[in-house]
Design an enzyme around this catalytic site. Structure first.
Site, PDB file in Angstrom:
ATOM      1  N   LYS A  31      -8.615  -2.131   5.153  1.00  0.00           N
ATOM      2  CA  LYS A  31      -8.771  -2.575   3.806  1.00  0.00           C
ATOM      3  C   LYS A  31      -7.645  -3.703   3.704  1.00  0.00           C
ATOM      4  O   LYS A  31      -7.805  -4.920   3.083  1.00  0.00           O
ATOM      5  CB  LYS A  31      -8.546  -1.666   2.854  1.00  0.00           C
ATOM      6  CG  LYS A  31      -9.865  -0.862   2.714  1.00  0.00           C
ATOM      7  CD  LYS A  31      -9.560   0.765   2.186  1.00  0.00           C
ATOM      8  CE  LYS A  31      -8.941   1.456   2.901  1.00  0.00           C
ATOM      9  NZ  LYS A  31      -9.259   2.942   2.623  1.00  0.00           N
ATOM     10  N   ASP A  38     -15.044   1.849   7.152  1.00  0.00           N
ATOM     11  CA  ASP A  38     -14.017   2.874   6.766  1.00  0.00           C
ATOM     12  C   ASP A  38     -14.514   3.769   5.381  1.00  0.00           C
ATOM     13  O   ASP A  38     -14.342   4.783   5.461  1.00  0.00           O
ATOM     14  CB  ASP A  38     -12.890   1.959   6.279  1.00  0.00           C
ATOM     15  CG  ASP A  38     -11.906   2.967   5.522  1.00  0.00           C
ATOM     16  OD1 ASP A  38     -11.403   3.664   6.146  1.00  0.00           O
ATOM     17  OD2 ASP A  38     -11.772   2.750   4.200  1.00  0.00           O
ATOM     18  N   ARG A  69     -14.653  12.005   6.826  1.00  0.00           N
ATOM     19  CA  ARG A  69     -13.389  12.726   7.131  1.00  0.00           C
ATOM     20  C   ARG A  69     -12.923  13.757   5.942  1.00  0.00           C
ATOM     21  O   ARG A  69     -12.451  14.746   6.046  1.00  0.00           O
ATOM     22  CB  ARG A  69     -12.242  11.535   7.361  1.00  0.00           C
ATOM     23  CG  ARG A  69     -12.186  10.934   8.566  1.00  0.00           C
ATOM     24  CD  ARG A  69     -11.312   9.823   8.719  1.00  0.00           C
ATOM     25  NE  ARG A  69     -10.014  10.149   8.301  1.00  0.00           N
ATOM     26  CZ  ARG A  69      -9.100   9.235   7.537  1.00  0.00           C
ATOM     27  NH1 ARG A  69      -9.585   8.171   7.176  1.00  0.00           N
ATOM     28  NH2 ARG A  69      -7.859   9.608   7.551  1.00  0.00           N
ATOM     29  N   HIS A  83       0.940  -1.101   0.045  1.00  0.00           N
ATOM     30  CA  HIS A  83       0.106   0.022  -0.060  1.00  0.00           C
ATOM     31  C   HIS A  83       0.936   1.210  -0.052  1.00  0.00           C
ATOM     32  O   HIS A  83       1.824   1.214   0.855  1.00  0.00           O
ATOM     33  CB  HIS A  83      -0.936   0.175   1.162  1.00  0.00           C
ATOM     34  CG  HIS A  83      -1.777   1.372   1.254  1.00  0.00           C
ATOM     35  ND1 HIS A  83      -2.861   1.227   0.591  1.00  0.00           N
ATOM     36  CD2 HIS A  83      -1.432   2.442   1.853  1.00  0.00           C
ATOM     37  CE1 HIS A  83      -3.492   2.536   0.690  1.00  0.00           C
ATOM     38  NE2 HIS A  83      -2.514   3.273   1.769  1.00  0.00           N
ATOM     39  N   SER A 106      -7.792   3.261   8.894  1.00  0.00           N
ATOM     40  CA  SER A 106      -8.362   3.365   7.524  1.00  0.00           C
ATOM     41  C   SER A 106      -7.671   2.311   6.395  1.00  0.00           C
ATOM     42  O   SER A 106      -8.153   1.375   5.990  1.00  0.00           O
ATOM     43  CB  SER A 106      -8.325   4.655   6.938  1.00  0.00           C
ATOM     44  OG  SER A 106      -8.595   4.697   5.550  1.00  0.00           O
TER      45      SER A 106
HETATM   46  N1  URA Z   1      -5.784   6.308   2.133  1.00  0.00           N
HETATM   47  C1  URA Z   1      -6.552   5.408   2.966  1.00  0.00           C
HETATM   48  O1  URA Z   1      -7.219   4.412   2.544  1.00  0.00           O
HETATM   49  N2  URA Z   1      -7.292   6.114   4.052  1.00  0.00           N
HETATM   50  C2  URA Z   1      -6.616   7.185   4.687  1.00  0.00           C
HETATM   51  O2  URA Z   1      -7.046   7.690   5.663  1.00  0.00           O
HETATM   52  C3  URA Z   1      -5.756   8.071   4.053  1.00  0.00           C
HETATM   53  C4  URA Z   1      -5.310   7.332   2.598  1.00  0.00           C
END
Ligand code: URA
Length: 442
Positions: free
Chosen positions: A187, A161, A168, A82, A183
């Protein structure tokens, strides 16, 4: 649980018991806690942070709000990476098929462009026909068959999320390490991974430009991943300049394909190989230290240069609805109608290539979104030829501007002029970050 009491306690910096936080979060999922109460809670977290038990509880409720993939009978480690988001970061497109060819399964769930940063999904969708919205069972079948699949977050993956993220986005609570960490990890946890590589960007083009905040985010995510049995490694990497030469979806996709053919810019290739090597070490422990890393890099390099990752990517394109023949020949790529070149107005040395302005300009030129679900133009963007430290002659090409219209090209030219800093004369190259600034492991 009385929402306003819990919010007040967080506001005042008092600890919340895991079961009351769980009740608050589940109340939100069930519609019993209002959006404005959750917004107030998130803002309290901005100032007071989350304790380790609170962080853990938030992550668990997020993950369990949706489906968690598992891989019974799969004969290979399941890994993913990621990136916290950068300008010109097209690593995932080359890395995923490379990892599959090295011997991993890669169920990659990625995002779209966010703010001034690009997103893997938009780059994949620059390939005509490529479908990034697949039902989970189809995704599962593709990963099992090809060793990789590349999709976006579905309604089934960490839906809490998704809701929190949208909130957010409109309440000034995105660039906050504990909220970002939970967050992102929610995932990744849902993918059922054995190992995870986190690319945390630092520098002016990153979401968290400050190295201290980026390190805190990396440490939080490594702790959360390791705490749940996922071998997790973070690299802090340079985002004080774009990664590679190109910024903008189709241009970046083409550059990632060059990398898969064994070419492309050196920094992109190096980061792809380093991330692959870190995952080899994380998923196949035994060899570690500089020798282990060197050997893993050499193995990744041999696989990349064999051409097999490109073949595997073409099979993925076919499985997800694209045209592998057009991708292989390059016929998929449509050049933007206006291509302009910014040239050096005087001789000198490039002291910096500021990424954020270029990323923002791609959005303004139509290559990114200012509203959810906006159509984007994959053709627009930049090819940045100037690199920090480079000595220039007057008239030398600095940036190619790819635009949908003359007005877009003008906008791009202004942004490019502001982004490239040139000092007259031949001396003084400015301070560039090393490509890999720091490694954070368990
Ligand atoms: N990417 C995400 O998936 N979540 C965040 O809070 C910031 C960037």
């Amino acid at each position: 649980m009385i929402p306003q009491q819990l919010i007040s306690r967080k506001r005042d910096g008092l600890a919340l018991a895991p079961d009351e936080l769980r009740a608050f979060l589940r109340g939100y999922v069930a519609g019993e806690v209002a959006e404005y109460q959750m917004a107030a809670f998130l803002m309290a977290v901005v100032f007071q942070g989350l304790s380790d038990p609170e962080l853990s509880e938030l992550l668990d409720v997020m993950v369990s709000s949706g489906a968690v993939l598992d891989w019974p009978g799969l004969d290979r480690p399941v890994v993913d990476k990621h990136s916290t988001g950068g300008v010109g970061d097209k690593v995932s497109l080359a890395l995923a098929p490379l990892l599959a060819e090295v011997g991993f399964a890669v169920p990659m769930i990625s995002g779209r462009g966010l703010g001034h940063t690009g997103g893997t999904l938009d780059k994949l969708e620059a390939l005509p026909g490529f479908r990034t919205a697949l039902p989970l069972d189809e995704f599962n079948r593709i990963v099992r068959k090809l060793g990789l699949g590349m999709i976006g977050q579905t309604a089934e993956i960490a839906p809490l999320d998704r809701r929190l993220y949208d909130l957010r986005n409109v309440t000034g609570t995105v660039p906050v390490p504990p909220l970002m960490a939970t967050s992102i990890m929610s995932k990744k946890m849902a993918e059922g991974l054995d190992a995870l590589l986190l690319d945390v960007k630092v520098g002016s083009g990153a979401f968290l430009p400050d190295p201290g905040a980026a390190r805190r985010l990396a440490e939080l995510m490594v702790r959360l991943g390791e705490g749940r049995g996922i071998r997790t490694v973070a690299l802090l990497t340079a985002m004080d300049r774009p990664l590679g030469e190109t910024v903008g979806n189709a241009l970046e996709t083409r550059e990632a394909l060059d990398c898969l053919r064994g070419g492309g810019p050196g920094d992109l290739r190096e980061l792809v190989l380093r991330q692959a090597a870190e995952l080899v070490l994380a998923a196949e422990p035994g060899a570690s230290g500089p020798d282990g890393l060197r050997a893993a890099m050499a193995r990744a390099e041999e696989v990349l240069d064999s051409g097999r990752p490109m073949e595997r990517f073409l099979r993925l394109v076919e499985a997800q609805g694209g045209d592998p023949v057009a991708v292989e020949s390059g016929a998929w790529f449509t050049r933007a109608p206006v291509v302009d070149v910014l040239e050096a107005s005087e001789a000198g040395t490039v002291t910096g290539v500021e990424p954020r302005g270029l990323g923002e300009a791609v959005v303004a030129m139509g290559g990114g979104r200012t509203a959810l679900d906006q159509e984007i133009d994959a053709r627009v963007g930049f090819r940045v030829l100037a690199t920090p430290g480079q000595v220039l002659q007057r008239g030398q090409a600095l940036v190619e501007i790819h635009a949908a219209s003359p007005e877009g090209a003008e906008l791009g030219r202004e942004a490019a002029e502001k982004s490239i800093a040139v000092a007259p004369g031949g001396a003084g190259s400015g301070e560039a970050l090393p490509l890999v600034v720091e490694r954070i492991g368990a």
